[in-house]
Enzyme design. Structure first.
Site, PDB file in Angstrom:
ATOM      1  N   HIS A   1      -8.350   2.597   4.856  1.00 53.41           N
ATOM      2  CA  HIS A   1      -7.640   1.841   3.830  1.00 53.41           C
ATOM      3  C   HIS A   1      -7.098   2.812   2.783  1.00 53.41           C
ATOM      4  O   HIS A   1      -7.752   3.809   2.451  1.00 53.41           O
ATOM      5  CB  HIS A   1      -8.581   0.827   3.148  1.00 53.41           C
ATOM      6  CG  HIS A   1      -7.869  -0.207   2.355  1.00 53.41           C
ATOM      7  ND1 HIS A   1      -7.428   0.010   1.067  1.00 53.41           N
ATOM      8  CD2 HIS A   1      -7.504  -1.484   2.668  1.00 53.41           C
ATOM      9  CE1 HIS A   1      -6.830  -1.077   0.617  1.00 53.41           C
ATOM     10  NE2 HIS A   1      -6.861  -1.997   1.563  1.00 53.41           N
TER      11      HIS A   1
ATOM     12  N   ASP B   1      -8.290  -6.092   7.922  1.00 51.24           N
ATOM     13  CA  ASP B   1      -7.246  -6.499   8.859  1.00 51.24           C
ATOM     14  C   ASP B   1      -7.748  -6.485  10.301  1.00 51.24           C
ATOM     15  O   ASP B   1      -7.360  -7.321  11.115  1.00 51.24           O
ATOM     16  CB  ASP B   1      -6.027  -5.574   8.726  1.00 51.24           C
ATOM     17  CG  ASP B   1      -5.408  -5.628   7.350  1.00 51.24           C
ATOM     18  OD1 ASP B   1      -5.153  -6.740   6.872  1.00 51.24           O
ATOM     19  OD2 ASP B   1      -5.194  -4.564   6.743  1.00 51.24           O
TER      20      ASP B   1
END
Length: 427
Positions: free
Chosen positions: A305, A363
């Site tokens: 991330h 995600d």
């Protein structure tokens, strides 16, 4: 304001104030830089530039912390509901029982869309992406509710209720249109997530039996996505709103920004990657080796991330949800889900990924959950938009309350210098 930073340009020294946030974040205030020095800053992607001060969401990427209005995401995901978290983000405090009941009732009683809006769905191609439809339909709301497009507090509250209530209806209608099924009207007896699932999957020929556990999973996923500080779509909402465009227009712009594969489209990209691996024999180790090869262009989607240098706190929560859903749905025979589980095992054990903090992110898990629930891939980002909606509203509202100036980034011009026009006959 406290302390200051010294900037030396040539033989001149300038003092710039340092702003300190409530979590001891420190930022150099360069608001007067151009006036003092004639210079601007250059920061592609705004990775080191704070565009605003905000009291909504706190992130500490090094420590893996995410809080909404001071409340840890772990507590909200476990104990709260999406409707309550939405109130918290938009109005700044958790509601008391009367406020929560009123908020819930207002949203429930505004879920219907104007009947004329149904005709708009007929104008879109059947294979149109639901995010394109959703963005257009949210912008169109401003034409039906012109009484609430002003930015004064009373009108803003009405617009807030309307967009919160109608977005799931618009999202579900866009899906029904894409598969040629009749539209299913919302039910005032169901909660936010359950109502959406019913509008997505119910058909007139059979009674719809809602699985409340799965509705609760959707509710938790929406909480996890509700806000994430000054990301691309939130910044877009603020920038569009800074012109004093109405809330519907600003939210529409946020949906468009979220659609991008580098932002909200990432969970769809995860499933596409898993599908590609499955089509190529399902050899996870082969693709892991490619991801580690500096000469390969292959990337493992859903790992790492930009903000979190530690484990994404949302991923810890969503991993448990994922395990529970897969167990309940008994869908582990799906080749893509099996590949996902093997990829997860590799990433959590391989020093290459661990040393670089390339852990599975929100995600990665959300895409797997949506697939296990039977939600089509092109609707993944739509679910993300539903979750992020209260965050966008709160960012827009805070921007107005701060009386923010219209956004107007600077640039460093690198084009041609002055030159004379040459008639076309002489070129």
């Amino acid at each position: 304001m406290t302390d200051s930073a010294k900037l030396q340009i040539g033989d001149k020294t300038y003092e710039l104030p340092i702003m300190v946030g409530t979590e001891n974040e420190r930022a150099i205030d360069i608001g007067a830089l151009r006036k003092l020095t004639g210079l601007t800053t250059l920061d592609p992607g705004f990775v080191n530039t704070g565009s605003c001060s905000s009291a909504i969401t706190y992130i500490n990427g090094e420590k893996g912390i995410l809080r909404y209005r001071g409340y840890p995401i772990e507590q909200l995901a476990e104990k709260s509901s999406f409707i309550e978290v939405s109130y918290l983000l938009i109005y700044g405090e958790l509601p008391n029982p009367e406020q929560l009941a009123s908020w819930q009732d207002k949203i429930t009683n505004h879920t219907l869309i104007h009947e004329d809006m149904k005709h708009f769905f007929q104008g879109f191609p059947r294979d149109a992406h639901p995010m394109a439809i959703l963005s257009a339909m949210v912008a169109a709301l401003s034409t039906f509710y012109q009484d609430s497009i002003d930015t004064d507090p009373e009108c803003l509250d009405m617009s807030t209720i309307r967009v919160m209530a109608k977005l799931p209806t618009l999202a579900a209608f866009s899906y029904k249109k894409s598969i040629g099924q009749p539209l299913v009207y919302p039910s005032n007896e169901l909660n936010y997530g359950g109502n959406f699932l019913r509008m997505m999957f119910a058909v007139p020929t059979f009674p719809f039996a809602l699985d409340q556990e799965l509705a609760d999973v959707i509710d938790t996923l929406l909480i996890l996505h509700a806000d994430h500080e000054q990301n691309c779509s939130a910044s877009t909402v603020r920038l569009v709103g800074s012109s004093r465009a109405n809330l519907f227009a600003a939210i529409s712009s946020g949906i468009s920004a979220l659609w991008g594969p580098l932002h909200g489209g990432a969970n769809q990209a995860v499933l596409e990657m898993l599908g590609s691996i499955a089509k190529n024999g399902g050899d996870v180790n082969k693709f892991v080796a490619l991801a580690k090869d500096p000469d390969s262009s292959f990337r493992l989607m859903g790992f790492g991330h930009r903000v979190y240098k530690n484990f994404d706190p949302r991923a810890k929560i969503i991993k448990r949800l994922c395990d529970n859903v897969l167990s309940k749905q008994k869908r582990v025979s799906d080749p893509m889900l099996e590949i996902a589980k093997r990829l997860e095992e590799v990433a959590l054990a391989d020093p290459y990924f661990v040393d670089r903090s390339l852990y599975p992110n929100v995600d990665f898990y959300s895409g797997i959950i949506y697939k296990a629930l039977g939600i089509p891939t092109n609707m993944f980002t739509v679910l993300f938009a539903m979750g992020r909606l209260p965050g966008w509203i709160s960012q827009y509202k805070e921007m107005l309350e701060d009386n923010s100036r219209i956004g107007r980034p600077r640039q460093v011009y690198t084009g041609k210098t002055a030159r004379d026009y040459v008639p076309v006959s002489e070129r």
